[in-house]
Design a protein around this motif. Structure first.
Motif, PDB file in Angstrom:
ATOM      1  N   TYR A  85      -5.305   3.294   5.722  1.00 26.04           N
ATOM      2  CA  TYR A  85      -4.225   2.383   6.099  1.00 26.04           C
ATOM      3  C   TYR A  85      -4.757   1.258   6.979  1.00 26.04           C
ATOM      4  O   TYR A  85      -4.416   0.074   6.794  1.00 26.04           O
ATOM      5  CB  TYR A  85      -3.125   3.171   6.811  1.00 26.04           C
ATOM      6  N   LEU A  86      -5.626   1.592   7.936  1.00 29.86           N
ATOM      7  CA  LEU A  86      -6.200   0.565   8.799  1.00 29.86           C
ATOM      8  C   LEU A  86      -7.058  -0.411   8.005  1.00 29.86           C
ATOM      9  O   LEU A  86      -7.068  -1.617   8.286  1.00 29.86           O
ATOM     10  CB  LEU A  86      -7.019   1.214   9.908  1.00 29.86           C
ATOM     11  N   GLY A  87      -7.783   0.090   7.008  1.00 33.59           N
ATOM     12  CA  GLY A  87      -8.578  -0.798   6.163  1.00 33.59           C
ATOM     13  C   GLY A  87      -7.711  -1.789   5.419  1.00 33.59           C
ATOM     14  O   GLY A  87      -8.051  -2.976   5.291  1.00 33.59           O
ATOM     15  N   VAL A  95      -0.978  -3.405  -5.426  1.00 35.54           N
ATOM     16  CA  VAL A  95      -0.821  -2.278  -4.519  1.00 35.54           C
ATOM     17  C   VAL A  95      -2.141  -1.522  -4.411  1.00 35.54           C
ATOM     18  O   VAL A  95      -2.811  -1.255  -5.408  1.00 35.54           O
ATOM     19  CB  VAL A  95       0.318  -1.337  -4.980  1.00 35.54           C
ATOM     20  N   PHE A  96      -2.523  -1.239  -3.173  1.00 40.39           N
ATOM     21  CA  PHE A  96      -3.639  -0.333  -2.913  1.00 40.39           C
ATOM     22  C   PHE A  96      -3.039   1.040  -2.643  1.00 40.39           C
ATOM     23  O   PHE A  96      -2.254   1.213  -1.705  1.00 40.39           O
ATOM     24  CB  PHE A  96      -4.469  -0.796  -1.711  1.00 40.39           C
ATOM     25  N   VAL A  97      -3.419   2.010  -3.478  1.00 37.00           N
ATOM     26  CA  VAL A  97      -2.893   3.373  -3.354  1.00 37.00           C
ATOM     27  C   VAL A  97      -4.019   4.251  -2.830  1.00 37.00           C
ATOM     28  O   VAL A  97      -5.105   4.287  -3.405  1.00 37.00           O
ATOM     29  CB  VAL A  97      -2.380   3.883  -4.714  1.00 37.00           C
ATOM     30  N   ALA A  98      -3.751   4.995  -1.757  1.00 33.45           N
ATOM     31  CA  ALA A  98      -4.821   5.630  -0.987  1.00 33.45           C
ATOM     32  C   ALA A  98      -5.410   6.882  -1.612  1.00 33.45           C
ATOM     33  O   ALA A  98      -6.231   7.549  -0.980  1.00 33.45           O
ATOM     34  CB  ALA A  98      -4.338   5.934   0.432  1.00 33.45           C
ATOM     35  N   PHE A 136      -0.736  12.086  -0.690  1.00 28.16           N
ATOM     36  CA  PHE A 136      -1.928  12.315  -1.508  1.00 28.16           C
ATOM     37  C   PHE A 136      -1.633  13.082  -2.809  1.00 28.16           C
ATOM     38  O   PHE A 136      -2.566  13.536  -3.472  1.00 28.16           O
ATOM     39  CB  PHE A 136      -3.031  13.050  -0.733  1.00 28.16           C
ATOM     40  N   THR A 137      -0.368  13.262  -3.190  1.00 32.18           N
ATOM     41  CA  THR A 137      -0.050  13.949  -4.444  1.00 32.18           C
ATOM     42  C   THR A 137       0.496  12.966  -5.471  1.00 32.18           C
ATOM     43  O   THR A 137       1.012  11.894  -5.118  1.00 32.18           O
ATOM     44  CB  THR A 137       0.999  15.058  -4.235  1.00 32.18           C
ATOM     45  N   GLU A 138       0.444  13.328  -6.749  1.00 35.04           N
ATOM     46  CA  GLU A 138       0.971  12.464  -7.799  1.00 35.04           C
ATOM     47  C   GLU A 138       2.481  12.250  -7.665  1.00 35.04           C
ATOM     48  O   GLU A 138       2.945  11.104  -7.745  1.00 35.04           O
ATOM     49  CB  GLU A 138       0.618  13.035  -9.173  1.00 35.04           C
ATOM     50  N   PRO A 139       3.285  13.307  -7.454  1.00 32.06           N
ATOM     51  CA  PRO A 139       4.728  13.074  -7.255  1.00 32.06           C
ATOM     52  C   PRO A 139       5.001  12.200  -6.031  1.00 32.06           C
ATOM     53  O   PRO A 139       5.914  11.358  -6.047  1.00 32.06           O
ATOM     54  CB  PRO A 139       5.298  14.481  -7.075  1.00 32.06           C
ATOM     55  N   THR A 170       0.833  -1.199   0.000  1.00 31.87           N
ATOM     56  CA  THR A 170       0.000   0.000   0.000  1.00 31.87           C
ATOM     57  C   THR A 170       0.867   1.247   0.000  1.00 31.87           C
ATOM     58  O   THR A 170       1.958   1.259   0.572  1.00 31.87           O
ATOM     59  CB  THR A 170      -0.958   0.037   1.211  1.00 31.87           C
ATOM     60  N   VAL A 171       0.369   2.278  -0.658  1.00 33.05           N
ATOM     61  CA  VAL A 171       0.896   3.638  -0.536  1.00 33.05           C
ATOM     62  C   VAL A 171      -0.138   4.400   0.257  1.00 33.05           C
ATOM     63  O   VAL A 171      -1.257   4.603  -0.210  1.00 33.05           O
ATOM     64  CB  VAL A 171       1.131   4.285  -1.914  1.00 33.05           C
ATOM     65  N   THR A 172       0.194   4.796   1.463  1.00 32.75           N
ATOM     66  CA  THR A 172      -0.778   5.451   2.337  1.00 32.75           C
ATOM     67  C   THR A 172      -0.813   6.953   2.074  1.00 32.75           C
ATOM     68  O   THR A 172       0.104   7.515   1.460  1.00 32.75           O
ATOM     69  CB  THR A 172      -0.453   5.246   3.825  1.00 32.75           C
ATOM     70  N   GLY A 173      -1.859   7.590   2.569  1.00 34.51           N
ATOM     71  CA  GLY A 173      -1.888   9.039   2.637  1.00 34.51           C
ATOM     72  C   GLY A 173      -1.184   9.493   3.904  1.00 34.51           C
ATOM     73  O   GLY A 173      -0.613   8.683   4.655  1.00 34.51           O
ATOM     74  N   PRO A 174      -1.208  10.793   4.202  1.00 31.00           N
ATOM     75  CA  PRO A 174      -0.556  11.306   5.411  1.00 31.00           C
ATOM     76  C   PRO A 174      -1.190  10.708   6.665  1.00 31.00           C
ATOM     77  O   PRO A 174      -2.414  10.665   6.789  1.00 31.00           O
ATOM     78  CB  PRO A 174      -0.807  12.820   5.338  1.00 31.00           C
ATOM     79  N   LEU A 175      -0.361  10.271   7.588  1.00 33.33           N
ATOM     80  CA  LEU A 175      -0.881   9.646   8.798  1.00 33.33           C
ATOM     81  C   LEU A 175      -1.179  10.645   9.902  1.00 33.33           C
ATOM     82  O   LEU A 175      -1.430  10.263  11.050  1.00 33.33           O
ATOM     83  CB  LEU A 175       0.091   8.575   9.283  1.00 33.33           C
ATOM     84  N   ASP A 176      -1.167  11.950   9.563  1.00 34.03           N
ATOM     85  CA  ASP A 176      -1.693  12.956  10.484  1.00 34.03           C
ATOM     86  C   ASP A 176      -3.048  13.462  10.013  1.00 34.03           C
ATOM     87  O   ASP A 176      -3.534  14.490  10.470  1.00 34.03           O
ATOM     88  CB  ASP A 176      -0.721  14.124  10.662  1.00 34.03           C
TER      89      ASP A 176
END
Length: 333
Positions: free
Chosen positions: A203-205, A247-250, A225-228, A189-195
């Motif tokens: 991420y928990l899912g 891969v699950f990308v968030a 959460f950005t393309e780069p 997985t590629v997560t988003g920001p964890l804050d």
């Protein structure tokens, strides 16, 4: 047995008009047709609706404006289709009312000071907050304004009175369960920001789905959460886990970056690596290959949080709302 008093929504349904129109009639505002006014008055009498006295007294002091404050100062914000769709939903409801919409980008100290000035001068009757991070000072500025505050997306560090969110955790779990159902086992997985609540929930899912399937959950890279950011994270995932087969990308923006890296590395999608994103923004339909993703109702997120604020300003006490998500299968998985 006590009978529940009718709500603004019920009056609007009986009168065949919008909640905003009902609110304008009740508060004796202008720009309402005689036909609509008569329909509302008839529905009020028939249902026995009694307006909130405190809300009525506040109405005479209102400025007729609400603020959408976004915790971002990125000049490329409006190129992000997520925010564009949220604002589309906000505006659709604002157009049903006589409210004006003020947009404030408020991640910086200067932006937060601008919001504080608007609220201190009573220049707005309510605030909608979007894209808050953990311990975001923007929340404190809004709460100090002594006006109703509705959150678009739950904050990570507080339990607000009013919010609208999507089922981020359930949607992420469904995405990974789908990958598992297609025979994938080395899933990352590629997560988003964890804050951010959305980043943590997605991420928990992911972790729940792989754990229930008895699979490893260590193929993880955190991004923004950005393309780069998605491209950089995908490159790192491939370097650290060459066995990766899905891969699950968030977010879809990050997934677009991930697809670029997979092409660059000669990994066929979905044959070598299947990819699932999250959001179903317009970009998802035009990536190569078209992106399988989790659709969250982004426009509805904007419209429902605006509708919630309108109801609060009308004296109601709406409950928080969680919007459903949906798996959309395309070519990438």
């Amino acid at each position: 047995m006590t009978t529940r008093p009718p709500t603004l929504d019920e009056v609007a349904l009986r009168a065949g008009v919008s909640v905003g129109t009902v609110s304008r009639v009740i508060n004796n505002r202008r720009h309402v047709s005689q036909k609509a006014r008569q329909a509302v008055e008839s529905a009020v009498a028939e249902l026995g609706y009694v307006p909130n006295v405190a809300a009525r007294s506040l109405a005479s002091q209102r400025r007729g404006a609400v603020v959408l404050a976004i915790s971002s100062d990125d000049p490329a914000l409006f190129a992000n289709l997520f925010f564009a769709e949220v604002i589309t939903g906000v505006n659709a409801v604002i157009e049903e009312t006589d409210l004006e919409l003020l947009l404030i980008l408020a991640a910086s100290e200067r932006g937060r000071a601008r919001l504080a000035r608007v609220l201190q001068s009573r220049g707005a009757d309510g605030v909608m907050l979007l894209a808050l991070r953990e311990n975001d000072p923007l929340a404190k500025v809004a709460e100090a304004g002594n006006v109703p505050v509705v959150h678009g997306g739950r904050p990570l560090d507080r339990a607000p009175r009013w919010y609208v969110d999507a089922d981020n955790r359930g949607g992420a779990r469904e995405a990974v369960e789908y990958l598992i159902s297609t025979g994938r086992r080395a899933i990352g997985t590629v997560t988003g920001p964890l804050d951010m609540h959305a980043g943590v929930s997605r991420y928990l899912g992911f972790r729940e789905a792989v754990a229930l399937a008895g699979l490893d959950d260590h193929r993880v890279v955190h991004a923004d959460f950005t393309e780069p950011g998605g491209a950089a994270a995908m490159a790192r995932l491939l370097d650290e886990h060459p066995d990766l087969d899905a891969v699950f990308v968030a977010s879809d923006a990050m997934a677009a970056g991930a697809l670029h890296i997979l092409r660059e590395r000669g990994r066929a999608v979905p044959e070598d690596v299947a990819v699932v994103g999250f959001n179903d923004i317009l970009t998802a339909r035009h990536t190569r290959p078209a992106l399988t993703t989790i659709r969250q109702p982004i426009v509805a997120l904007g419209s429902e949080m605006t509708r919630m604020l309108v109801r609060v300003l009308g004296g109601e006490e709406p409950t928080p709302l969680i919007l459903p998500t949906e798996l959309v299968i395309r070519e990438s998985a």
